[in-house]
Design a protein around this motif. Structure first.
Motif, mmCIF file in Angstrom:
data_model
loop_
_atom_site.group_PDB
_atom_site.id
_atom_site.type_symbol
_atom_site.label_atom_id
_atom_site.label_comp_id
_atom_site.label_asym_id
_atom_site.label_seq_id
_atom_site.Cartn_x
_atom_site.Cartn_y
_atom_site.Cartn_z
ATOM 1 N N MET A 1 68.451 36.501 54.032
ATOM 2 C CA MET A 1 67.762 36.613 55.317
ATOM 3 C C MET A 1 67.519 35.223 55.897
ATOM 4 O O MET A 1 67.238 34.284 55.167
ATOM 5 N N VAL A 2 67.596 35.139 57.179
ATOM 6 C CA VAL A 2 67.175 33.943 57.896
ATOM 7 C C VAL A 2 65.837 34.286 58.532
ATOM 8 O O VAL A 2 65.720 35.304 59.226
ATOM 9 N N HIS A 3 64.854 33.478 58.269
ATOM 10 C CA HIS A 3 63.527 33.680 58.855
ATOM 11 C C HIS A 3 63.422 32.758 60.068
ATOM 12 O O HIS A 3 63.329 31.543 59.919
ATOM 13 N N VAL A 4 63.458 33.322 61.250
ATOM 14 C CA VAL A 4 63.398 32.541 62.482
ATOM 15 C C VAL A 4 61.926 32.340 62.825
ATOM 16 O O VAL A 4 61.235 33.297 63.181
ATOM 17 N N VAL A 5 61.456 31.102 62.666
ATOM 18 C CA VAL A 5 60.033 30.823 62.858
ATOM 19 C C VAL A 5 59.763 29.755 63.919
ATOM 20 O O VAL A 5 58.627 29.600 64.355
ATOM 21 N N ARG A 6 60.797 28.997 64.302
ATOM 22 C CA ARG A 6 60.597 27.958 65.317
ATOM 23 C C ARG A 6 61.936 27.598 65.933
ATOM 24 O O ARG A 6 62.975 27.953 65.416
ATOM 25 N N GLN A 7 61.850 26.890 67.038
ATOM 26 C CA GLN A 7 63.031 26.343 67.682
ATOM 27 C C GLN A 7 62.715 24.929 68.139
ATOM 28 O O GLN A 7 61.551 24.544 68.239
ATOM 29 N N VAL A 8 63.749 24.164 68.409
ATOM 30 C CA VAL A 8 63.574 22.868 69.064
ATOM 31 C C VAL A 8 63.737 23.144 70.547
ATOM 32 O O VAL A 8 64.770 23.642 70.992
ATOM 33 N N LYS A 9 62.695 22.854 71.295
ATOM 34 C CA LYS A 9 62.681 23.128 72.734
ATOM 35 C C LYS A 9 62.569 21.793 73.464
ATOM 36 O O LYS A 9 61.903 20.871 72.996
ATOM 37 N N LEU A 10 63.214 21.708 74.616
ATOM 38 C CA LEU A 10 63.145 20.489 75.414
ATOM 39 C C LEU A 10 62.130 20.642 76.528
ATOM 40 O O LEU A 10 62.143 21.630 77.256
ATOM 41 N N LEU A 11 61.274 19.642 76.653
ATOM 42 C CA LEU A 11 60.306 19.623 77.745
ATOM 43 C C LEU A 11 60.668 18.492 78.703
ATOM 44 O O LEU A 11 61.784 17.979 78.666
ATOM 45 N N ARG A 12 59.734 18.088 79.529
ATOM 46 C CA ARG A 12 59.975 17.032 80.522
ATOM 47 C C ARG A 12 60.827 15.893 79.977
ATOM 48 O O ARG A 12 60.635 15.451 78.853
ATOM 49 N N LEU A 13 61.738 15.443 80.795
ATOM 50 C CA LEU A 13 62.605 14.318 80.468
ATOM 51 C C LEU A 13 63.373 14.536 79.169
ATOM 52 O O LEU A 13 63.661 13.604 78.429
ATOM 53 N N HIS A 14 63.663 15.779 78.871
ATOM 54 C CA HIS A 14 64.454 16.151 77.690
ATOM 55 C C HIS A 14 63.812 15.704 76.387
ATOM 56 O O HIS A 14 64.497 15.311 75.444
ATOM 57 N N ARG A 15 62.494 15.768 76.318
ATOM 58 C CA ARG A 15 61.790 15.398 75.098
ATOM 59 C C ARG A 15 61.603 16.637 74.227
ATOM 60 O O ARG A 15 61.109 17.662 74.692
ATOM 61 N N PRO A 16 61.991 16.546 72.935
ATOM 62 C CA PRO A 16 61.938 17.720 72.056
ATOM 63 C C PRO A 16 60.554 17.983 71.473
ATOM 64 O O PRO A 16 59.790 17.065 71.187
ATOM 65 N N VAL A 17 60.274 19.272 71.303
ATOM 66 C CA VAL A 17 59.078 19.732 70.591
ATOM 67 C C VAL A 17 59.507 20.933 69.746
ATOM 68 O O VAL A 17 60.521 21.570 70.028
ATOM 69 N N PHE A 18 58.735 21.213 68.702
ATOM 70 C CA PHE A 18 58.902 22.483 68.014
ATOM 71 C C PHE A 18 58.117 23.517 68.808
ATOM 72 O O PHE A 18 57.037 23.231 69.321
ATOM 73 N N LYS B 1 58.593 35.356 69.318
ATOM 74 C CA LYS B 1 58.678 36.399 68.306
ATOM 75 C C LYS B 1 59.399 35.898 67.051
ATOM 76 O O LYS B 1 60.615 35.696 67.061
ATOM 77 N N GLU B 2 58.636 35.704 65.969
ATOM 78 C CA GLU B 2 59.264 35.403 64.687
ATOM 79 C C GLU B 2 60.018 36.642 64.236
ATOM 80 O O GLU B 2 59.618 37.775 64.530
ATOM 81 N N ARG B 3 61.118 36.434 63.512
ATOM 82 C CA ARG B 3 61.917 37.578 63.076
ATOM 83 C C ARG B 3 62.772 37.214 61.872
ATOM 84 O O ARG B 3 62.989 36.048 61.582
ATOM 85 N N ASP B 4 63.251 38.239 61.191
ATOM 86 C CA ASP B 4 64.174 38.091 60.077
ATOM 87 C C ASP B 4 65.523 38.640 60.509
ATOM 88 O O ASP B 4 65.606 39.726 61.093
#
Length: 177
Positions: free
Chosen positions: A1-18, A25-28
């Motif tokens: 199983m892959v547990h999807v719990v976060r993503q890398v998202k881009l905010l202002r000026l293409h700065r990454p955050v988790f 929605k977390e999911r398996d």
């Protein structure tokens, strides 16, 4: 199983955050054995890298996670960096037109179509993709696979040629009329 719990998202000026996964929605998601073997091989060659990014906002609390895929400089891999440095060059090398129709969401649509083509339920595929509404998934993510026509012909041929299904033929619909 892959547990999807976060993503890398881009905010202002293409700065990454988790951030939480798509739709919050977390999911398996079931991990096919072949993909597990490929990931294990990848991790032997390129060990996971611990990356610290802020959570949800640029000034959010720092969160550290091990990332399986990173950029060449050991930075978090986001959709823009992957698209610019890996995906679009691979498409061009293969002679495939770049653009929205062949962008990153094409992978999601392909995944959904493969699962649907194999007989997976709409509800399950919708869950795996993180959609809240299975109807949305049906409207946006399913496309005919090349084998669809062959299966359609085989299904109809089976009704007319299989002696066990003689009571399931076209006359069955007329019996209730």
């Amino acid at each position: 199983m892959v547990h999807v719990v976060r993503q890398v998202k881009l905010l202002r000026l293409h700065r990454p955050v988790f951030a939480p996964p798509k739709g919050g929605k977390e999911r398996d998601v079931p991990l096919p054995e072949s993909v597990g073997f490929a990931l294990a091989k990848h991790l032997k060659r390129y060990p996971a890298v611990r990356i610290t990014l802020p959570w949800k906002t640029l000034d959010g609390p720092p969160v550290t996670a091990s990332l399986i895929f990173t950029g060449s400089m050991g930075l978090s891999l986001d959709r823009n960096r992957f698209g610019d440095r890996e995906w679009r060059p691979a498409l061009r090398a293969a002679g495939v037109e770049t653009g929205r129709d062949n962008g990153m969401h094409a992978l999601r649509r392909f995944y959904a179509s493969v699962l649907m083509d194999a007989g997976e339920s709409v509800k399950a595929v919708s869950e795996y993709l993180g959609h809240h509404d299975p109807g949305f998934m049906l409207r946006t993510c399913t496309h005919l696979m090349p084998s669809s026509g062959k299966r359609t012909r085989a299904a109809v041929d089976g009704v007319f040629t299989d002696e066990d299904s003689i009571h399931d033929g076209p006359d069955t619909a007329q019996e209730g009329a």
